[in-house]
Design a protein around this motif. Sequence first.
Motif, PDB file in Angstrom:
ATOM      1  N   LEU A 210       0.826  -1.207   0.000  1.00  0.00           N
ATOM      2  CA  LEU A 210       0.000   0.000   0.000  1.00  0.00           C
ATOM      3  C   LEU A 210       0.859   1.255   0.000  1.00  0.00           C
ATOM      4  CD1 LEU A 210      -2.891  -0.938   2.472  1.00  0.00           C
ATOM      5  CD2 LEU A 210      -2.894  -1.036  -0.025  1.00  0.00           C
ATOM      6  N   GLU A 211       1.950   1.249   0.742  1.00  0.00           N
ATOM      7  CA  GLU A 211       2.826   2.421   0.766  1.00  0.00           C
ATOM      8  C   GLU A 211       3.484   2.627  -0.595  1.00  0.00           C
ATOM      9  OE1 GLU A 211       4.146   5.881   2.292  1.00  0.00           O
ATOM     10  OE2 GLU A 211       2.681   4.483   3.166  1.00  0.00           O
ATOM     11  N   ALA A 212       3.845   1.529  -1.266  1.00  0.00           N
ATOM     12  CA  ALA A 212       4.415   1.640  -2.613  1.00  0.00           C
ATOM     13  C   ALA A 212       3.402   2.257  -3.576  1.00  0.00           C
ATOM     14  CB  ALA A 212       4.864   0.270  -3.101  1.00  0.00           C
ATOM     15  N   ILE A 213       2.133   1.850  -3.461  1.00  0.00           N
ATOM     16  CA  ILE A 213       1.089   2.421  -4.323  1.00  0.00           C
ATOM     17  C   ILE A 213       0.919   3.902  -4.033  1.00  0.00           C
ATOM     18  CG2 ILE A 213      -1.373   2.351  -4.891  1.00  0.00           C
ATOM     19  CD1 ILE A 213      -1.251  -0.691  -4.214  1.00  0.00           C
ATOM     20  N   ARG A 214       0.949   4.296  -2.768  1.00  0.00           N
ATOM     21  CA  ARG A 214       0.842   5.724  -2.418  1.00  0.00           C
ATOM     22  C   ARG A 214       1.997   6.519  -3.018  1.00  0.00           C
ATOM     23  NH1 ARG A 214      -0.288   3.407   2.830  1.00  0.00           N
ATOM     24  NH2 ARG A 214      -2.542   3.326   3.149  1.00  0.00           N
ATOM     25  N   MET A 215       3.190   5.930  -3.044  1.00  0.00           N
ATOM     26  CA  MET A 215       4.348   6.615  -3.619  1.00  0.00           C
ATOM     27  C   MET A 215       4.166   6.846  -5.115  1.00  0.00           C
ATOM     28  SD  MET A 215       7.301   4.598  -1.497  1.00  0.00           S
ATOM     29  CE  MET A 215       8.697   5.334  -2.377  1.00  0.00           C
TER      30      MET A 215
ATOM     31  N   ASP B  71      10.256  -0.806  -7.232  1.00  0.00           N
ATOM     32  CA  ASP B  71      10.526  -2.240  -7.139  1.00  0.00           C
ATOM     33  C   ASP B  71      12.024  -2.529  -7.164  1.00  0.00           C
ATOM     34  OD1 ASP B  71       7.882  -2.870  -6.909  1.00  0.00           O
ATOM     35  OD2 ASP B  71       7.631  -3.603  -8.951  1.00  0.00           O
ATOM     36  N   THR B  72      12.765  -1.794  -7.987  1.00  0.00           N
ATOM     37  CA  THR B  72      14.218  -1.992  -8.042  1.00  0.00           C
ATOM     38  C   THR B  72      14.857  -1.646  -6.707  1.00  0.00           C
ATOM     39  OG1 THR B  72      14.267  -1.542 -10.417  1.00  0.00           O
ATOM     40  CG2 THR B  72      16.336  -1.307  -9.234  1.00  0.00           C
ATOM     41  N   ALA B  73      14.355  -0.599  -6.049  1.00  0.00           N
ATOM     42  CA  ALA B  73      14.879  -0.225  -4.736  1.00  0.00           C
ATOM     43  C   ALA B  73      14.747  -1.368  -3.738  1.00  0.00           C
ATOM     44  CB  ALA B  73      14.153   1.017  -4.218  1.00  0.00           C
ATOM     45  N   MET B  74      13.606  -2.047  -3.761  1.00  0.00           N
ATOM     46  CA  MET B  74      13.386  -3.127  -2.804  1.00  0.00           C
ATOM     47  C   MET B  74      14.134  -4.397  -3.195  1.00  0.00           C
ATOM     48  SD  MET B  74      11.797  -1.430  -0.684  1.00  0.00           S
ATOM     49  CE  MET B  74      11.683  -2.751   0.507  1.00  0.00           C
ATOM     50  N   ARG B  75      14.289  -4.630  -4.502  1.00  0.00           N
ATOM     51  CA  ARG B  75      15.028  -5.826  -4.930  1.00  0.00           C
ATOM     52  C   ARG B  75      16.520  -5.686  -4.653  1.00  0.00           C
ATOM     53  NH1 ARG B  75      15.787  -6.826  -9.649  1.00  0.00           N
ATOM     54  NH2 ARG B  75      14.981  -4.945 -10.671  1.00  0.00           N
ATOM     55  N   LEU B  76      17.086  -4.565  -5.063  1.00  0.00           N
ATOM     56  CA  LEU B  76      18.535  -4.405  -4.936  1.00  0.00           C
ATOM     57  C   LEU B  76      18.948  -3.872  -3.574  1.00  0.00           C
ATOM     58  CD1 LEU B  76      19.466  -2.969  -8.459  1.00  0.00           C
ATOM     59  CD2 LEU B  76      19.275  -5.350  -7.707  1.00  0.00           C
TER      60      LEU B  76
ATOM     61  N   TYR C 229      17.088  -4.096  -0.631  1.00  0.00           N
ATOM     62  CA  TYR C 229      16.636  -4.928   0.493  1.00  0.00           C
ATOM     63  C   TYR C 229      16.603  -6.412   0.158  1.00  0.00           C
ATOM     64  CZ  TYR C 229      15.393  -0.657   2.950  1.00  0.00           C
ATOM     65  OH  TYR C 229      15.449   0.556   3.584  1.00  0.00           O
ATOM     66  N   ARG C 230      17.037  -6.755  -1.048  1.00  0.00           N
ATOM     67  CA  ARG C 230      17.131  -8.147  -1.480  1.00  0.00           C
ATOM     68  C   ARG C 230      15.790  -8.866  -1.525  1.00  0.00           C
ATOM     69  NH1 ARG C 230      22.849 -10.483   1.088  1.00  0.00           N
ATOM     70  NH2 ARG C 230      24.164  -8.822   0.247  1.00  0.00           N
ATOM     71  N   HIS C 231      14.719  -8.126  -1.763  1.00  0.00           N
ATOM     72  CA  HIS C 231      13.435  -8.778  -1.995  1.00  0.00           C
ATOM     73  C   HIS C 231      13.477  -9.443  -3.370  1.00  0.00           C
ATOM     74  CE1 HIS C 231      10.842  -6.274   1.021  1.00  0.00           C
ATOM     75  NE2 HIS C 231      12.014  -6.611   1.516  1.00  0.00           N
ATOM     76  N   PRO C 232      12.990 -10.668  -3.496  1.00  0.00           N
ATOM     77  CA  PRO C 232      13.035 -11.328  -4.804  1.00  0.00           C
ATOM     78  C   PRO C 232      12.150 -10.653  -5.841  1.00  0.00           C
ATOM     79  CG  PRO C 232      11.766 -12.621  -3.243  1.00  0.00           C
ATOM     80  CD  PRO C 232      12.431 -11.537  -2.453  1.00  0.00           C
ATOM     81  N   MET C 233      11.139  -9.918  -5.394  1.00  0.00           N
ATOM     82  CA  MET C 233      10.208  -9.221  -6.283  1.00  0.00           C
ATOM     83  C   MET C 233       9.762  -7.949  -5.587  1.00  0.00           C
ATOM     84  SD  MET C 233       6.572 -10.630  -7.827  1.00  0.00           S
ATOM     85  CE  MET C 233       7.352 -12.092  -8.534  1.00  0.00           C
ATOM     86  N   GLY C 234       9.685  -6.857  -6.330  1.00  0.00           N
ATOM     87  CA  GLY C 234       9.242  -5.606  -5.734  1.00  0.00           C
ATOM     88  C   GLY C 234       7.774  -5.629  -5.355  1.00  0.00           C
ATOM     89  N   PRO C 235       7.330  -4.721  -4.471  1.00  0.00           N
ATOM     90  CA  PRO C 235       5.948  -4.762  -3.968  1.00  0.00           C
ATOM     91  C   PRO C 235       4.888  -4.481  -5.024  1.00  0.00           C
ATOM     92  CG  PRO C 235       7.080  -2.781  -3.216  1.00  0.00           C
ATOM     93  CD  PRO C 235       8.123  -3.651  -3.830  1.00  0.00           C
TER      94      PRO C 235
END
Length: 288
Positions: A204-209, A221-226, A228-234
């Motif tokens: 939800l915060e990503a959608i607000r952004m 999504d790239t910020a969270m993948r690279l 924070y090492r999330h396999p897929m962005g929110p």
Amino acid sequence: MTPASAPPAVVGVIGGGRMGAGIAQSFAAAGSSVAVVEHDAAAAAAAHDRITAGLRQVAERGGLGESAARESAARVTTVTSVAELPRDAGLVVEAVPEDVALKAGLLAAAEQAVGAECVLASNTSSLPVTELAAALSRPGRFLGMHFFNPVPVSALVELVTAPDTSEATLTAAIGWTRALGKQEILVKDSPGFASSRLGLALGLEAIRMVEEGVADPEAIDTAMRLGYRHPMGPLRLTDVVGLDVRLAIAEHLHTTLGERFAPPRLLREKVARGELGRKTGQGFYSWQ
């Protein structure tokens, strides 16, 4: 520590959509005979095709031999009524849309169709399992088994206990989860459990952004993948889950947990336009 055990010899799955088919596929590949319930013959045939295709894809990737995939598919049958569930099922998993009345009614009907020792489970991602348990005459044999999409390759199962869930039921569910090659986490019944609550807050915060013009979906999504090492962005994950599903969960958590889960305007607008993500070809990304 509960050791891995064999899966139930016979499993019922109510609902043959993406999640139900994935659950059925996973148990069939592990050696269970699986009966999938759908509302009519056409939907049942589509569910069987979905499971067979999934097993074939696993074989093509080398996760199963071709003969093992065929044998697994042969263990899957379909029926068009909950009353036709196998009487000797050891586990029945309900995997229908997130509607309390729908789920409760189907679980109550399943309880009448199977033996007294059968464990009933709901694949709900956010609805209160305590409320679902109230529809049953044997609530001790019930819990939430929240599988993740896509089920065959996702490593996690969230086991959600209601106050009446027995230790024997939980122990059995842990063993069956590990027999599928998956890892369980144990969560007490609460709005959104652990995974949906945390995942939705981030989504939800990503959608607000995006709504506020902070950054585009790919950048977030790239910020969270690279970073924070999330396999897929929110936002890509929201497309995979379905914007309509995310909206329904957000509305439920908004009601139970307050304003921090209020659905963003952009999410409501996209759902209203039918931009539901991968399943419709358009969400925050194009999936054509």
